[in-house]
Write a protein that holds these residues in place. Structure first.
Motif, PDB file in Angstrom:
ATOM      1  N   UNK A   1     -12.377  59.739   9.468  1.00  0.00           N
ATOM      2  CA  UNK A   1     -12.380  58.304   9.173  1.00  0.00           C
ATOM      3  C   UNK A   1     -10.965  57.733   9.128  1.00  0.00           C
ATOM      4  N   UNK A   2      -9.978  58.594   9.218  1.00  0.00           N
ATOM      5  CA  UNK A   2      -8.588  58.144   9.212  1.00  0.00           C
ATOM      6  C   UNK A   2      -8.322  57.216  10.390  1.00  0.00           C
ATOM      7  N   UNK A   3      -7.844  56.022  10.096  1.00  0.00           N
ATOM      8  CA  UNK A   3      -7.614  55.016  11.141  1.00  0.00           C
ATOM      9  C   UNK A   3      -7.016  53.768  10.494  1.00  0.00           C
ATOM     10  N   UNK A   4      -6.590  52.858  11.338  1.00  0.00           N
ATOM     11  CA  UNK A   4      -6.278  51.509  10.884  1.00  0.00           C
ATOM     12  C   UNK A   4      -7.564  50.698  11.001  1.00  0.00           C
ATOM     13  N   UNK A   5      -7.940  50.044   9.926  1.00  0.00           N
ATOM     14  CA  UNK A   5      -9.172  49.272   9.882  1.00  0.00           C
ATOM     15  C   UNK A   5      -8.841  47.788   9.994  1.00  0.00           C
ATOM     16  N   UNK A   6      -9.579  47.134  10.906  1.00  0.00           N
ATOM     17  CA  UNK A   6      -9.348  45.729  11.190  1.00  0.00           C
ATOM     18  C   UNK A   6     -10.599  44.909  10.892  1.00  0.00           C
ATOM     19  N   UNK A   7     -10.390  43.740  10.369  1.00  0.00           N
ATOM     20  CA  UNK A   7     -11.453  42.776  10.152  1.00  0.00           C
ATOM     21  C   UNK A   7     -11.450  41.796  11.328  1.00  0.00           C
TER      22      UNK A   7
ATOM     23  N   UNK B   1      -8.610  61.771  -0.689  1.00  0.00           N
ATOM     24  CA  UNK B   1      -9.100  63.086  -0.286  1.00  0.00           C
ATOM     25  C   UNK B   1     -10.498  62.968   0.301  1.00  0.00           C
ATOM     26  N   UNK B   2     -10.888  63.925   1.105  1.00  0.00           N
ATOM     27  CA  UNK B   2     -12.253  63.904   1.650  1.00  0.00           C
ATOM     28  C   UNK B   2     -13.292  63.845   0.534  1.00  0.00           C
ATOM     29  N   UNK B   3     -14.329  63.072   0.780  1.00  0.00           N
ATOM     30  CA  UNK B   3     -15.397  62.911  -0.200  1.00  0.00           C
ATOM     31  C   UNK B   3     -15.208  61.721  -1.125  1.00  0.00           C
ATOM     32  N   UNK B   4     -14.019  61.188  -1.170  1.00  0.00           N
ATOM     33  CA  UNK B   4     -13.743  60.050  -2.050  1.00  0.00           C
ATOM     34  C   UNK B   4     -14.175  58.735  -1.412  1.00  0.00           C
ATOM     35  N   UNK B   5     -13.944  57.651  -2.146  1.00  0.00           N
ATOM     36  CA  UNK B   5     -14.378  56.326  -1.701  1.00  0.00           C
ATOM     37  C   UNK B   5     -13.212  55.349  -1.670  1.00  0.00           C
ATOM     38  N   UNK B   6     -13.347  54.346  -0.835  1.00  0.00           N
ATOM     39  CA  UNK B   6     -12.434  53.217  -0.796  1.00  0.00           C
ATOM     40  C   UNK B   6     -13.236  51.958  -0.516  1.00  0.00           C
TER      41      UNK B   6
ATOM     42  N   UNK C   1      -4.296  50.518   6.685  1.00  0.00           N
ATOM     43  CA  UNK C   1      -4.364  51.949   6.999  1.00  0.00           C
ATOM     44  C   UNK C   1      -5.242  52.684   5.990  1.00  0.00           C
ATOM     45  N   UNK C   2      -6.123  53.512   6.509  1.00  0.00           N
ATOM     46  CA  UNK C   2      -6.926  54.415   5.693  1.00  0.00           C
ATOM     47  C   UNK C   2      -6.627  55.838   6.160  1.00  0.00           C
ATOM     48  N   UNK C   3      -6.178  56.653   5.225  1.00  0.00           N
ATOM     49  CA  UNK C   3      -5.858  58.046   5.535  1.00  0.00           C
ATOM     50  C   UNK C   3      -6.682  58.957   4.630  1.00  0.00           C
ATOM     51  N   UNK C   4      -7.419  59.859   5.250  1.00  0.00           N
ATOM     52  CA  UNK C   4      -8.250  60.807   4.511  1.00  0.00           C
ATOM     53  C   UNK C   4      -7.737  62.209   4.825  1.00  0.00           C
ATOM     54  N   UNK C   5      -7.205  62.861   3.807  1.00  0.00           N
ATOM     55  CA  UNK C   5      -6.682  64.215   4.018  1.00  0.00           C
ATOM     56  C   UNK C   5      -6.692  64.969   2.705  1.00  0.00           C
ATOM     57  N   UNK C   6      -6.722  66.271   2.829  1.00  0.00           N
ATOM     58  CA  UNK C   6      -6.714  67.123   1.632  1.00  0.00           C
ATOM     59  C   UNK C   6      -5.295  67.577   1.319  1.00  0.00           C
TER      60      UNK C   6
ATOM     61  N   UNK D   1     -15.905  46.245   2.913  1.00  0.00           N
ATOM     62  CA  UNK D   1     -16.429  47.465   3.506  1.00  0.00           C
ATOM     63  C   UNK D   1     -16.297  48.565   2.457  1.00  0.00           C
ATOM     64  N   UNK D   2     -17.428  48.934   1.895  1.00  0.00           N
ATOM     65  CA  UNK D   2     -17.476  50.018   0.921  1.00  0.00           C
ATOM     66  C   UNK D   2     -17.620  51.312   1.693  1.00  0.00           C
ATOM     67  N   UNK D   3     -16.670  52.226   1.508  1.00  0.00           N
ATOM     68  CA  UNK D   3     -16.656  53.471   2.265  1.00  0.00           C
ATOM     69  C   UNK D   3     -16.791  54.632   1.290  1.00  0.00           C
ATOM     70  N   UNK D   4     -17.905  55.336   1.385  1.00  0.00           N
ATOM     71  CA  UNK D   4     -18.167  56.483   0.531  1.00  0.00           C
ATOM     72  C   UNK D   4     -18.200  57.763   1.357  1.00  0.00           C
TER      73      UNK D   4
END
Length: 114
Positions: A89-95, A13-18, A109-114, A80-83
């Motif tokens: 910020x929803x996207x596929x993240x690549x190293x 959810x929005x506001x959370x961390x990964x 995949x990182x998905x941010x949604x309520x 990558x600490x994401x706060x």
């Protein structure tokens, strides 16, 4: 050759961390930098954070102050600490590992949604 494997993506959810992890193997002794990129649907891939062999970090304006890149040289891992995650910020993240060439992981995949 260098191989990269990303992990840690998910749905939050929005506001959370990964925390994303990138495990690097292969011929890494010519390490120049490791970067995190992301690609959202219908958009170009963009670099969001990079750390070089001297430990210097750079961030895109869109994530500055919220994301932190770090490296564990002993384990050949980059994080990558994401706060304060946002829907955008929803996207596929690549190293990406850089020496004389650029090597990519398969993405997570990182998905941010309520």
């Amino acid at each position: 050759q260098v191989q990269l494997v990303e992990s840690g993506g998910g749905s939050v959810q929005p506001g959370k961390s990964l925390r994303l992890s990138c495990t690097i193997s292969g011929s890494t002794f010519n390490f120049w930098a490791v970067a995190w990129h992301r690609q959202a649907p219908g958009k170009e891939r963009e670099q969001v954070a990079v750390i070089d062999s001297g430990g210097n970090e750079k961030y895109s304006e869109s994530v500055k102050g919220r994301f932190t890149i770090s490296r564990d040289a002993a384990k050949n891992m980059v994080f990558l600490e994401m706060n304060g995650l946002k829907v955008e910020d929803t996207a596929v993240y690549y190293c990406q590992f850089r020496d004389t060439k650029a090597y990519w992981g398969q993405g997570t995949q990182v998905t941010v949604s309520s």
